[in-house]
Write a protein that holds these residues in place. Structure first.
Motif, PDB file in Angstrom:
ATOM      1  N   TRP A 236       0.835  -1.160   0.231  1.00 36.55           N
ATOM      2  CA  TRP A 236       0.033   0.031  -0.105  1.00 36.55           C
ATOM      3  C   TRP A 236       0.878   1.006  -0.044  1.00 36.55           C
ATOM      4  O   TRP A 236       0.528   2.214  -0.613  1.00 36.55           O
ATOM      5  N   ILE A 237       1.956   0.989   0.588  1.00 25.92           N
ATOM      6  CA  ILE A 237       2.812   2.420   0.721  1.00 25.92           C
ATOM      7  C   ILE A 237       3.526   2.803  -0.264  1.00 25.92           C
ATOM      8  O   ILE A 237       3.737   3.981  -0.705  1.00 25.92           O
TER       9      ILE A 237
ATOM     10  N   ARG B 109       1.887   2.816  -3.198  1.00 22.21           N
ATOM     11  CA  ARG B 109       0.885   3.692  -3.981  1.00 22.21           C
ATOM     12  C   ARG B 109       1.051   5.260  -4.228  1.00 22.21           C
ATOM     13  O   ARG B 109       1.656   5.649  -3.132  1.00 22.21           O
TER      14      ARG B 109
ATOM     15  N   TRP C  63      -0.823   7.270  -1.524  1.00 19.47           N
ATOM     16  CA  TRP C  63      -0.623   6.700  -0.227  1.00 19.47           C
ATOM     17  C   TRP C  63      -0.512   7.943   0.842  1.00 19.47           C
ATOM     18  O   TRP C  63      -1.252   7.920   1.862  1.00 19.47           O
TER      19      TRP C  63
END
Length: 291
Positions: free
Chosen positions: A170-171, A173, A176
């Motif tokens: 996720w980081i 993205r 984020w």
């Protein structure tokens, strides 16, 4: 005597003697495997019985030696407890076994002939957690990602690994920073406030009502128990949180949280506290850089 002369034969000789004595081959295999892994990078047990014995043996060593004050000090570790803790972590991670370390060590302590001193359980768990952190970092996971995962999932190494891996994805993205900032706003403004009960009828502005509806929808999708066999809850959490972000932004743009009206202020703080609580038991996003 064979093992004394050649320590690398530990377990191997036990296995061979068991077979020669007529033991069940599964028992002989477990006798050999329960010493695995002997060191970092070594193979882990392949059989269920060998795995259980390997975990139980190490848990017993940690529980017993910590109970009598023989925890490692500095570089001195005469009983190989760092290796024992690292072995537990390696087995659980490589075999993707979901188990509570607290539960395992509690059972090990309960088998001791004497009642262990107060705090022994927490000292053992902290010691194993240190080995788990090292193992996750050695996999290339960033220190803050590891800290965020361990803060909520550290009791279950396999689950902690999945949480860290999902969070790391996720980081990367592009959005984020935008997602984290909106979550952080909810946490920061409520951090030093007492806990308030959320009473939906006390929400009067359209923007706060919209955020409440978005929260209810998200809560139906997220819980600390929502991790399945291949997940950790992080993906479910973030997937549920993304649609909330526009409502969070609108709320902060249009609503005065710290209203002079006590009823309104407490209702709004309670709403934000519930948003912040979405991650409880899953991951501590507050440990991340940029929070």
């Amino acid at each position: 005597n064979m093992v004394v002369e050649m320590t690398s034969l530990q377990g191997i000789m036990g296995r061979e003697y068991a077979l020669l004595s007529g033991e069940d081959p599964a028992v002989a295999l477990a006798i050999g495997e329960h010493y695995l892994p002997r060191s970092a990078g070594d193979s882990v047990p392949t059989s269920v019985l060998g795995t259980v014995l390997a975990l139980a043996d190490r848990a017993d060593s940690l529980a017993g030696l910590f109970s009598v004050g023989m925890a490692p000090t500095g570089s001195a570790d005469p009983y190989g407890l760092r290796r024992a803790a690292a072995g537990i972590v390696q087995i659980l991670l490589e075999k993707q076994i979901d188990v509570s370390l607290r539960g395992v060590i509690t059972k090990a302590l309960a088998q001791l002939p004497e009642t262990p001193p107060d705090g022994t359980l927490d000292r053992v768990l902290s010691f194993v957690a240190g080995r788990l952190e090292v193992a996750l970092r050695d996999m290339g996971l960033a220190y803050d990602v590891v800290a965020a995962a361990l803060a909520e999932r550290g009791d279950n190494p396999s689950l902690a690994l999945r949480a860290a891996q999902q969070l790391a994805a996720w980081i990367t993205r592009d959005d984020w920073g935008y997602l984290l900032d909106n979550y952080a706003r909810c946490v920061r403004i409520t951090r030093n406030e007492p806990r308030f009960e959320l009473l939906p009828d006390n929400l009067v502005e359209d923007a706060e009502k919209a955020l409440y509806q978005a929260l209810v929808t998200a809560e139906l999708q997220v819980s600390a128990a929502s991790a399945d066999a291949g997940g950790s809850g992080v993906d479910q959490l973030m997937a549920a949180f993304v649609p909330m972000v526009p409502a969070i932004q609108s709320f902060f743009d249009k609503v005065l949280v710290m209203s002079q009206d006590e009823v309104l202020r407490e209702a709004r703080l309670a709403l934000l506290q519930r948003v912040a609580a979405l991650a409880t038991g899953i991951v501590d996003l507050g440990r991340l850089e940029g929070f």
